[in-house]
Design an enzyme around this catalytic site. Structure first.
Site, PDB file in Angstrom:
ATOM      1  N   GLN A 155       2.448 -25.961  32.236  1.00  0.00           N
ATOM      2  CA  GLN A 155       3.091 -25.436  33.446  1.00  0.00           C
ATOM      3  C   GLN A 155       3.140 -23.905  33.400  1.00  0.00           C
ATOM      4  O   GLN A 155       3.621 -23.322  32.429  1.00  0.00           O
ATOM      5  CB  GLN A 155       4.513 -26.020  33.561  1.00  0.00           C
ATOM      6  CG  GLN A 155       5.242 -25.609  34.821  1.00  0.00           C
ATOM      7  CD  GLN A 155       4.602 -26.174  36.094  1.00  0.00           C
ATOM      8  OE1 GLN A 155       4.253 -27.353  36.156  1.00  0.00           O
ATOM      9  NE2 GLN A 155       4.422 -25.331  37.092  1.00  0.00           N
TER      10      GLN A 155
ATOM     11  N   LYS B 114       6.606 -34.074  38.369  1.00  0.00           N
ATOM     12  CA  LYS B 114       5.295 -34.560  37.915  1.00  0.00           C
ATOM     13  C   LYS B 114       5.469 -35.759  36.989  1.00  0.00           C
ATOM     14  O   LYS B 114       4.754 -36.756  37.095  1.00  0.00           O
ATOM     15  CB  LYS B 114       4.525 -33.433  37.210  1.00  0.00           C
ATOM     16  CG  LYS B 114       3.993 -32.403  38.190  1.00  0.00           C
ATOM     17  CD  LYS B 114       3.480 -31.138  37.505  1.00  0.00           C
ATOM     18  CE  LYS B 114       3.121 -30.100  38.572  1.00  0.00           C
ATOM     19  NZ  LYS B 114       2.777 -28.779  38.024  1.00  0.00           N
TER      20      LYS B 114
ATOM     21  N   ASP C 188      -5.657 -29.833  35.714  1.00  0.00           N
ATOM     22  CA  ASP C 188      -5.334 -28.773  36.680  1.00  0.00           C
ATOM     23  C   ASP C 188      -6.618 -28.143  37.218  1.00  0.00           C
ATOM     24  O   ASP C 188      -6.604 -27.457  38.232  1.00  0.00           O
ATOM     25  CB  ASP C 188      -4.512 -27.668  35.986  1.00  0.00           C
ATOM     26  CG  ASP C 188      -3.039 -27.735  36.341  1.00  0.00           C
ATOM     27  OD1 ASP C 188      -2.716 -28.335  37.380  1.00  0.00           O
ATOM     28  OD2 ASP C 188      -2.231 -27.167  35.582  1.00  0.00           O
TER      29      ASP C 188
END
Ligand code: NAD
Length: 291
Positions: A98, A54, A121
Site C-alpha cells: 500500500q 481490500k 497492482d
C-alpha cells in the site's frame, strides 16, 4: 438533458460475483485458493481504511488474504526483504504494497522488488511495458476499472476520442496505453492533458469520452465539455463541508451538478471508479492464481 449515471457500485458488484465464481472453480477443479498479501507500512489513516476494505473484499469472494503490518520506521532493506519472502511464499499469488510509503523508503525500489507474476497492482515496469506492446499480464486496477465502466456502461471506447486529464503512472499513462490498443474495448483516439497543457478547455471540449484524473476538485466545469459527452470521474478529493458530521465530503474532479446537464452519462463520486478499483484487484489476483 440530465446524464445517465454509470453506477460503479452495481458494475463492481457484478465483477465481484464473477470473481467469486472463478475462485470457487479454482478451488474445486485445481485445489487452488487465490491468495493476496497486503503490506501496510505505518498508520496512514486513509491507507488503513483502503487496506481494511481490500482485505474484506478478498474474504467476501473466498480468497485467502493476510495483511502484513509493519512499523513506519522500518528500514527500506527490511521492507525489501519482506517483499522477497512474499515473492517466495506459495500461499500468495498477489502482493500489494500500500502506497504512499514513509519518505525514507524509495517506492520505485519496492515496485521493482515485487515479482512481476505477483504484481496485481500492475506497477512493475515490466508489466507496464507489456501493456504498451499490447501483451498485458495484468491491467492496473484503476484504469481497468475505468475501461470496464465504459464497456459495461454501454459506451465502448472504440472509434471514440477519449481525452484523459492527468498523466500519472497509476492512472493517466497506463489508461492511454490500454485505450490506444487495437483490440475490443479499446481502439480509441486518445489525448492526454496535464499541467503542461495549454488551454485545457480546448481539448476537453473535443472529447467524446472525458476521463478526469487530475486530483483537483471540480476542475472540469460545464463550459469545458460538449453536449453528449460521457464522463468518467476518477478524482477523489476531500472538501470542507460544515453541514456534514465529519466536516468534509468527497467530490470528484468534475463539477457534477453543472456537467450532468450536458453529459450523456457520468460516474458519481463516490460510487463510480472507487469501488471498481477493488473489484479489478480481485480480478487480477484470480488471474495470477490461475496462471
Ligand atoms: P497525481 O497527482 O499523481 O496526478 C495528477 C495528474 O493530473 C498529473 O499528471 C497532473 O499533470 C495532472 N493535472 C493536475 N492538475 C491539472 C489540471 N488543472 N489540468 C490538467 N491536468 C492536471 O494523481 P493520481 O494519483 O493520478 O490521481 C488523480 C485523482 O484520482 C486523485 O483525485 C486521486 O485521489 C484519484 N484516484 C482515485 C482512484 C480510485 O480508486 N477512484 C485511484 C487512484 C487515484
Amino acid at each position: 438533458m440530465t446524464a445517465k449515471i454509470i453506477d460503479g457500485n452495481k458494475i463492481s458488484e457484478a465483477i465481484r460475483q464473477e470473481v467469486k465464481s472463478q475462485v470457487e472453480e479454482l478451488k474445486e477443479k485445481r485445489g487452488i485458493t487465490p491468495g493476496l498479501a497486503v503490506v501496510l507500512v505505518g498508520e496512514n489513516p486513509a491507507s488503513v481504511v483502503y487496506v481494511r476494505n481490500k482485505g474484506r473484499a478478498c474474504q467476501e469472494v473466498g480468497m485467502y488474504t493476510e495483511t502484513i503490518r509493519l512499523p513506519a520506521e522500518i528500514s527500506e532493506a527490511e521492507l525489501l526483504s519482506t517483499v522477497a519472502q512474499l515473492n517466495n511464499d506459495l500461499k500468495f499469488h498477489g502482493i500489494l504494497v500500500q502506497f504512499p510509503l514513509p519518505r525514507h523508503i524509495d517506492e520505485g525500489k519496492v515496485i521493482n522488488a515485487v515479482n512481476p507474476n505477483k504484481d496485481v497492482d500492475c506497477f512493475h515496469p515490466i508489466n507496464v511495458g507489456k501493456i504498451l506492446v499490447g501483451e498485458p499480464r495484468f491491467l492496473p486496477c484503476t484504469p481497468a476499472g475505468v475501461q470496464q465502466l465504459l464497456i459495461r456502461g454501454g459506451y465502448d471506447p472504440g472509434g471514440k476520442h477519449v481525452v484523459i486529464c492527468g498523466r500519472s503512472n497509476i492512472v493517466g499513462k497506463p489508461l492511454l496505453a490500454m485505450l490506444v490498443q487495437k483490440r475490443a474495448g479499446a481502439n480509441a483516439t486518445v489525448t492526454v492533458c496535464h499541467t503542461g497543457t495549454n488551454d485545457l478547455a480546448y481539448h476537453t471540449r473535443q472529447a467524446d469520452i472525458l476521463v478526469a484524473a487530475a486530483g483537483s476538485p471540480r476542475v472540469i466545469t460545464a463550459d469545458m465539455v460538449r453536449e453528449g459527452v460521457v464522463i468518467i470521474d476518477v478524482g477523489i478529493n476531500r472538501v470542507e463541508d460544515p453541514s456534514t458530521k465529519s466536516g468534509y465530503r468527497l467530490v470528484g474532479d468534475v463539477d457534477f451538478d453543472g456537467v450532468k446537464e450536458k453529459a450523456e452519462a457520468i460516474t458519481p463520486v463516490p460510487g463510480g471508479v472507487g469501488p471498481m478499483t477493488i473489484a479489478m484487484l480481485l480480478s487480477n489476483t484470480v488471474k495470477a492464481a490461475a496462471s
